[in-house]
Write an enzyme that holds these catalytic residues in place. Structure first.
Site, PDB file in Angstrom:
ATOM      1  CE  LYS A  54      -3.868  -2.275   2.242  1.00  0.00           C
ATOM      2  NZ  LYS A  54      -4.457  -2.744   3.475  1.00  0.00           N
ATOM      3  CD  GLN A  98      -3.616  -4.388   6.654  1.00  0.00           C
ATOM      4  OE1 GLN A  98      -3.441  -3.460   5.880  1.00  0.00           O
ATOM      5  NE2 GLN A  98      -4.295  -5.471   6.303  1.00  0.00           N
ATOM      6  CG  ASP A 121     -10.101  -0.267   4.974  1.00  0.00           C
ATOM      7  OD1 ASP A 121      -9.973  -0.594   3.784  1.00  0.00           O
ATOM      8  OD2 ASP A 121      -9.401  -0.726   5.890  1.00  0.00           O
TER       9      ASP A 121
END
Ligand code: NDP
Length: 296
Positions: A54, A98, A121
């Site tokens: 990422k 994460q 997200d």
């Protein structure tokens, strides 16, 4: 019928190029550089790989990447304090924590402490509610990537029968909402679904997000259907480690009209959509027009 392969790797490269192009214009026209902060708690090897990837792709499209690596024993209080700092940092437009988090941390609490406008997200309850009511939201990256590929292949999805196998909060449910938003008739299947083969056989679009290697055989697939395989399963075959999806690719490709491979299908689209969401969040934060074709 031999299915057309929906090349997620090539599609993701196209999305990244679009993002890079718009980031360059944004910098030139308004001097703003979108910034993505990624928070990793602990040393989970798969998470470390994702975070590295990422960060690398964020920089490649011209955005700022801020990585925060915290040790596995980090307290909830310290993690929430970091999120609060990132929420208030104007250089940070997107925040991603994460998952999975170590067991002592409350994932729901942590995710819901992210500013919804920076929740790239799309897991914050506000974004879930906005998506569910058809309002502008941050859309979870994996389902967004699936929808982009489906729209690109079909144009309109209106009136199509779609089945989503899996009802997780990160893939199955938002995927179903997105398909409903595009006027599909949507069935959500899960581990208690009666006669799954019959449900799948009626679908023009099959999205498999289960996490069980090759559980959907080709003879469940309606002739000409479009198959989007979200599953990523590591298996050993012929003494070699291999990645396979939730769909038995070889037999499904003989019946489907189009299919995503694993690897090289949905996977690469997920990070591309994270970058797209970060750009969208940055544009919204600065009251600028949203990037075209990169949001729902
Ligand atoms: P979860 O484990 O959270 O959810 C799996 C879902 O599958 C559940 O809803 C479960 O039903 C359902 N299920 C389990 N067994 C069956 C069965 N026999 N028949 C029908 N449904 C079943 O997984 P995720 O949604 O997080 O992920 C799904 C897959 O997608 C995984 O392989 C994961 O690695 C992959 N993935 C890939 C991403 C990418 O970028 N390509 C991103 C995210 C995930 P129930 O609710 O009843 O238990």
């Amino acid at each position: 019928m031999v299915a057309e392969v929906i090349d997620g790797k090539a599609f993701a490269a196209k999305v990244r190029a679009q993002v890079a192009d718009q980031v360059a214009k944004l910098k030139e026209q308004s001097g703003i550089t979108p910034g993505l902060a990624v928070v990793l708690v602990g040393e989970d090897p798969a998470s470390q790989v994702y975070v590295r990837s990422k960060g690398k792709q964020t920089v490649e499209v011209g955005m700022n990447s801020y990585e925060h690596k915290l040790d596995a024993e980090t307290s909830e209080e310290d993690l929430l304090a970091l999120i609060d700092k990132l929420n208030n940092d104007p250089a940070v437009h997107g925040i991603l924590v994460q998952l999975p988090l170590p067991k002592h941390l409350n994932e729901d609490l942590v995710i819901n402490s992210i500013d919804p406008a920076k929740d790239v997200d799309g897991f914050h309850i506000s974004n879930v509610g906005l998506l569910g009511t058809g309002q502008k939201s941050m859309v979870p990256c994996t389902p967004l990537g699936c929808l982009m590929m489906l729209r690109d292949y079909h144009g309109s999805l209106s009136g199509m029968d779609a089945v989503v196998i899996g009802r997780s909060n990160i893939v199955g449910k938002p995927m179903a909402q997105l398909l409903l938003g595009d006027s599909c008739t949507v069935t959500i299947a899960h581990s208690r679904t009666k006669d799954l083969p019959d449900v799948v056989r009626r679908a023009d679009i099959v999205v498999a997000a289960v996490g069980r290697p090759e559980m959907v055989p080709g003879d469940w697939i309606k002739e000409g259907a479009t198959v989007i395989d979200v599953g990523i399963n590591r298996i050993e075959r012929d003494g070699k480690n291999k990645l396979v999806g939730d769909v038995d690719y070889a037999s499904a490709a003989e019946r489907a009209g189009a299919i995503t491979p694993v690897p090289g299908g949905v996977g690469p689209m997920t990070i591309a959509c994270l970058l797209a969401n970060t750009l969208t969040a940055c544009c919204r934060a600065n009251s600028l027009p949203e990037p075209e074709g990169l949001t729902v």
